[in-house]
Motif scaffolding. Sequence first.
Motif, mmCIF file in Angstrom:
data_model
loop_
_atom_site.group_PDB
_atom_site.id
_atom_site.type_symbol
_atom_site.label_atom_id
_atom_site.label_comp_id
_atom_site.label_asym_id
_atom_site.label_seq_id
_atom_site.Cartn_x
_atom_site.Cartn_y
_atom_site.Cartn_z
ATOM 1 N N ILE A 55 0.312 -1.045 0.428
ATOM 2 C CA ILE A 55 0.317 -0.176 0.063
ATOM 3 C C ILE A 55 0.468 1.584 -0.135
ATOM 4 C CG2 ILE A 55 -1.614 1.716 1.216
ATOM 5 C CD1 ILE A 55 -2.671 -1.416 -0.230
ATOM 6 N N CYS A 56 2.129 1.181 1.272
ATOM 7 C CA CYS A 56 3.204 2.330 1.313
ATOM 8 C C CYS A 56 3.923 2.751 -0.165
ATOM 9 C CB CYS A 56 4.116 2.260 1.612
ATOM 10 S SG CYS A 56 3.745 2.232 3.497
ATOM 11 N N VAL A 58 2.557 1.916 -3.615
ATOM 12 C CA VAL A 58 1.377 2.248 -4.602
ATOM 13 C C VAL A 58 0.656 3.823 -4.134
ATOM 14 C CG1 VAL A 58 -0.852 2.245 -5.118
ATOM 15 C CG2 VAL A 58 0.355 -0.156 -4.839
ATOM 16 N N LEU A 59 0.506 3.925 -2.739
ATOM 17 C CA LEU A 59 0.178 5.164 -2.669
ATOM 18 C C LEU A 59 1.523 6.227 -2.279
ATOM 19 C CD1 LEU A 59 -2.410 4.383 0.182
ATOM 20 C CD2 LEU A 59 -2.783 4.934 -2.532
ATOM 21 N N GLY A 60 2.289 5.884 -1.226
ATOM 22 C CA GLY A 60 3.423 6.392 -1.609
ATOM 23 C C GLY A 60 4.741 7.383 -3.161
ATOM 24 N N ALA A 62 3.174 6.517 -6.512
ATOM 25 C CA ALA A 62 3.036 7.305 -7.600
ATOM 26 C C ALA A 62 2.817 8.396 -7.814
ATOM 27 C CB ALA A 62 0.822 6.543 -7.631
ATOM 28 N N ALA A 63 2.664 9.371 -7.065
ATOM 29 C CA ALA A 63 2.967 10.298 -7.059
ATOM 30 C C ALA A 63 4.423 10.526 -7.413
ATOM 31 C CB ALA A 63 3.278 11.709 -5.904
ATOM 32 N N LEU A 137 3.956 2.425 -11.896
ATOM 33 C CA LEU A 137 2.807 3.593 -11.033
ATOM 34 C C LEU A 137 2.458 4.831 -11.530
ATOM 35 C CD1 LEU A 137 5.353 2.416 -7.753
ATOM 36 C CD2 LEU A 137 2.966 1.981 -8.776
ATOM 37 N N LEU A 142 -7.333 0.116 -9.992
ATOM 38 C CA LEU A 142 -7.591 -0.749 -9.014
ATOM 39 C C LEU A 142 -7.566 -2.032 -9.026
ATOM 40 C CD1 LEU A 142 -9.575 -0.641 -6.177
ATOM 41 C CD2 LEU A 142 -11.099 -0.124 -7.529
ATOM 42 N N ILE A 145 -4.034 -2.801 -8.330
ATOM 43 C CA ILE A 145 -3.683 -3.377 -7.267
ATOM 44 C C ILE A 145 -4.100 -4.467 -6.580
ATOM 45 C CG2 ILE A 145 -3.885 -2.065 -4.863
ATOM 46 C CD1 ILE A 145 -4.313 0.807 -6.166
#
Length: 202
Positions: A55-56, A58-60, A62-63, A137, A142, A145
């Motif tokens: 999760i980190c 993908v979320l962290g 990606a940006a 990324l 979804l 993921i």
Amino acid sequence: MSIVEIVTLFTVMVALALIPSTSVALVVARASMAGFLSGAAVAAGIVVGDLIFVICAVLGMAALAEVMGELFLIMRYLAGIYLIGLGINLINSKPLLPAKSPSSTLSASFLSGLIVTLADVKAIFFYASLFPAFVDLTTVSLSEILILIALTIVAVGGVKLGYAYSANKLASLFTNTKTQRTFKLAAGSLMAGIGAYLLIKA
């Protein structure tokens, strides 16, 4: 993600989970001394730790991917070199014996697995650097993921549960230096081969 990328990532995750390590020794020790459920609880903690990294990542990241651009190509090369080095080190490493550990509650076993995973340098490096080598990324969806989560649960959880189920046999197997040497040669060669694949793909 293509089918090839999914299969390759799954293979890497299974190979990393199979490598004799602190987490493997912990699963084996808990399962052999406190029963299969304790080993399974450790395995669950390990999987949750890995999912946190997923999760980190993908979320962290990606940006980060949008900003860093070509740097991820360099990371792909570094990932390949790292896997080759890991494979060589595994082949040349000394035999690993599972550490002895007193029996405890299922919650303590779960927490021990979680903590060991969150403190594992290889896991941190994999999800922070190797993971993006397999997943774009900047365009992750979804469904991708969910695929990554499923791969993590099946690959890592399946291997660790296998170790827990076979703890008694594995404990005696690990005392056999010749058998462990053969296992490490196969696993190390697989890791080095996947590293070479990443370098060629990059």
